[in-house]
Write a protein that holds these residues in place. Sequence first.
Motif, PDB file in Angstrom:
ATOM      1  N   ASP A  49       0.823  -1.195   0.000  1.00 37.25           N
ATOM      2  CA  ASP A  49       0.000   0.000   0.000  1.00 37.25           C
ATOM      3  C   ASP A  49       0.863   1.252   0.000  1.00 37.25           C
ATOM      4  OD1 ASP A  49      -2.624  -1.084   0.065  1.00 37.25           O
ATOM      5  OD2 ASP A  49      -2.371  -1.588   2.165  1.00 37.25           O
ATOM      6  N   GLU A  55      -4.454   4.609  -7.468  1.00 35.46           N
ATOM      7  CA  GLU A  55      -4.832   3.195  -7.379  1.00 35.46           C
ATOM      8  C   GLU A  55      -6.307   3.065  -7.692  1.00 35.46           C
ATOM      9  OE1 GLU A  55      -5.262  -0.360  -4.021  1.00 35.46           O
ATOM     10  OE2 GLU A  55      -3.904   1.308  -3.628  1.00 35.46           O
ATOM     11  N   ILE A 152      -8.054   1.597   0.177  1.00 35.59           N
ATOM     12  CA  ILE A 152      -7.074   2.157  -0.742  1.00 35.59           C
ATOM     13  C   ILE A 152      -6.135   3.045   0.067  1.00 35.59           C
ATOM     14  CG2 ILE A 152      -6.774   3.860  -2.594  1.00 35.59           C
ATOM     15  CD1 ILE A 152      -9.250   2.734  -3.911  1.00 35.59           C
TER      16      ILE A 152
END
Length: 288
Positions: A49, A55, A152
């Motif tokens: 991440d 993303e 996210i």
Amino acid sequence: MRALRLYEWVAVGVAAVVAAGLLLVIVLTPGSPSAHTMPQAVVPAAHSDGLSDAENGYRMEPVTVPTERGDALEAAFRIIGPDGAPVTDFQVNQTKKVHFFVVRDDMAVFQHVHPELVGDTWRTRVALPDGGAYRMFAEFIPFDSADPMHPIVLGVPFAITGDTALTPVPAPAASTSTAAGFTVSRTDGVAPIPVRTPTLLRLAIRGPDGQPVEKVEPHLGASGHMTGFNTMLLSATHLHPVEPPGTPLIDGELTFRAAFAERGEHRLFLEFNVGGVVHTAALTVMVT
């Protein structure tokens, strides 16, 4: 040999299912809590991440970036959605819609705060006591997420110029202390953690008096919050305790199901609440 607790047997069983290549499907309705509000429900997937500012069609657009050291520096950003417009609402993720992290590349500075929406811009303030190379992260769960159990996380680098007192990342250690005198220890010492493999990570918390902490108060809807960063890549990993909020601790331990996507040293920042005060303890672990 120490007997495994019930939730540890469950964790081991689920890990075995994952290792066998079976797929565990959990159906979430719009009103269902995410895995971040039910940290004991699933084994987390290994997932890098924050390595990019974009993303799944979402992009982090910096608006105000700290340029000098200080105790209350403004940081502001927009989250641009797949349609090119700023997104101003997200699913609640551990009691907040957006989590914001700042970490310096030597792991000597760590901040975890929660921005407020002003117009179409998310704004907050951070304390950065020294210069150096930093990375900021925004964590959120869109309403259209195909994987609401995994937020996210977008990352953007920035730098604060001037003389900087860089600190080597501490080597893996069995225990660490907080500024308030609490001690956090890994029950398995400095044993390496296998990469991309669900692994139980048990941390014992002791108070300034040396006695195990009997209970931690809820923090962000859980018994604690831990964020890990790969010390070379600065990718982020999220860990949450198995123990439900308000549950008395056994031997002062919090248990995490860890799954790291990359090998190498990771710096873990554990946040826990005792007596209404949130404390932060940092540990280095090796992932092999």
